[in-house]
Design an enzyme around this catalytic site. Structure first.
Site, PDB file in Angstrom:
ATOM      1  N   GLU A  76       0.825  -1.212   0.000  1.00 41.18           N
ATOM      2  CA  GLU A  76       0.000   0.000   0.000  1.00 41.18           C
ATOM      3  C   GLU A  76       0.855   1.256   0.000  1.00 41.18           C
ATOM      4  OE1 GLU A  76      -2.671  -3.232   0.974  1.00 41.18           O
ATOM      5  OE2 GLU A  76      -0.668  -2.693   1.697  1.00 41.18           O
ATOM      6  N   HIS A 145     -10.228  -6.748   8.893  1.00 41.46           N
ATOM      7  CA  HIS A 145     -10.886  -6.267   7.677  1.00 41.46           C
ATOM      8  C   HIS A 145     -12.186  -5.518   7.952  1.00 41.46           C
ATOM      9  CE1 HIS A 145      -8.529  -9.851   6.577  1.00 41.46           C
ATOM     10  NE2 HIS A 145      -8.361  -9.284   5.401  1.00 41.46           N
TER      11      HIS A 145
END
Length: 350
Positions: A76, A145
């Site tokens: 990321e 998540h």
């Protein structure tokens, strides 16, 4: 000489509303952006061949090719940084981060670069990047998540934070976001992707500066955003059956907050319940409550109520996850407290 006959053009039928889903509305917004501006490209993990972890970019690789739909390595920090560099070079990148939890790996890029460069360069270096990510729980994806961290990002000057909760906002928030010279983060609640409904044919670009009154009311304001909007609307239905008129405010933009719409609602209902899927401590709900106290203390007839997630990492087990999240019963109970009515017994805690 042959006479020339002219045809009288038939008046075009007005466009009609059409059935779609939140996921398809997001995909259509991306497709429109890619078609209308050659500077726009999509980049992220699995956005190409796989079609996106949540299926939003399905089919776009085949339509626009690998230069415009770029699969990124599992880093990321790297691909968000690349997006920032592309934005500085004049491109209009849309960067997809799989879930909000993974965005923390790019926090340095988002906070120390994207959010600050325009200010630190004296207005010379705008960073017109759009970063999309999935947020929220309710799908049994466990703590890695499922958290709602958009309130963290709403703390950062230099960013605009969006939370589309309706099909219209999912379809029409992207265009004005791409036109913004500041970095824009779009938080898409994972529980909304399969939501279907009618997309109004006359809907256009969304006004990113103003919250929306999704349901008018007179007795209490339910202030929320994103995946909690359907719960707030359901709670308003429940309250109406008991004679309580709830106004539902969809924030839409979490930074900057639309104080005028929020305050205007509370000025005529005199009560407020803030529903926020983030944790209660240091939350967006806490910020809104503080602003209402500062700006509308004498309009309030009861303390501001907050309905937030439990202060725990989000559980995996379905019943525990449901218990940790704001639910309709809890919103109804909070609204009843503001009007001085006890919540009806349900056999389970609110």
């Amino acid at each position: 000489m042959t006479a020339t006959r002219t045809r009288t053009p038939k008046s075009a039928a007005p466009p009609s509303d059409r059935k779609t889903t939140y996921r398809e509305a997001m995909r259509e917004a991306l497709r429109e952006a890619l078609r209308t501006d050659e500077r726009v490209f999509l980049m992220g993990e699995d956005v190409g061949r796989y079609g996106g972890c949540f299926g939003v970019s399905l089919g776009l690789l085949e339509e626009f090719g690998p230069e415009r739909i770029r699969d990124a390595p599992l880093s990321e920090s790297a691909f968000v940084g690349a997006g920032i560099g592309a934005a500085l070079a004049g491109m209009r990148p849309v960067v997809e981060i799989m879930t909000v939890n993974f965005s923390l790996l790019a926090m340095d890029q988002i906070l120390n670069n994207a959010a600050t460069l325009l200010h630190m360069s004296g207005g010379q270096l705008p960073v017109p990047i759009v970063i999309r990510m999935t947020t929220g729980a309710g799908r049994q994806l466990a703590a890695q998540h499922s958290h709602s961290l958009e309130g963290w990002y709403a703390h950062i000057p230099g960013l605009r934070i969006l939370a589309p909760a309706t099909l219209t906002d999912a379809r029409h928030m992207l265009a004005p976001a791409l036109a913004d010279p500041d970095p824009v983060l779009i938080f898409e609640h994972g529980g909304l992707y399969n939501v279907s409904g009618e997309l109004p044919a006359d809907a256009g670009p969304v006004d990113l500066d103003h919250a929306a009154v999704r349901r008018p009311g007179t007795d209490v304001s339910l202030i929320t955003y994103g995946g909690s909007l359907p719960k707030a609307l359901a709670a308003a239905d429940d309250l109406a059956s008991g004679g309580i008129s709830a106004e539902v405010i969809d924030l839409r933009t979490l930074r900057p907050l639309d104080d005028a719409t929020i305050g205007g609602s509370v000025a005529h209902t005199h009560r407020a319940v803030v529903v926020d899927e983030g944790w209660r401590t240091g939350s967006l709900a806490a910020e809104i409550s503080a602003r209402l106290t500062e700006q509308h203390f004498y309009d309030l007839d009861a303390p501001v109520e907050r309905v937030c997630s439990a202060e725990v990492p989000m559980p995996y087990a379905r019943r525990l996850e449901e218990a940790a999240l704001p639910q309709v019963d809890g919103i109804v109970a909070a609204a009843r407290r503001t009007v001085g009515e006890p919540a009806p017994a349900t056999g389970r805690p609110a």
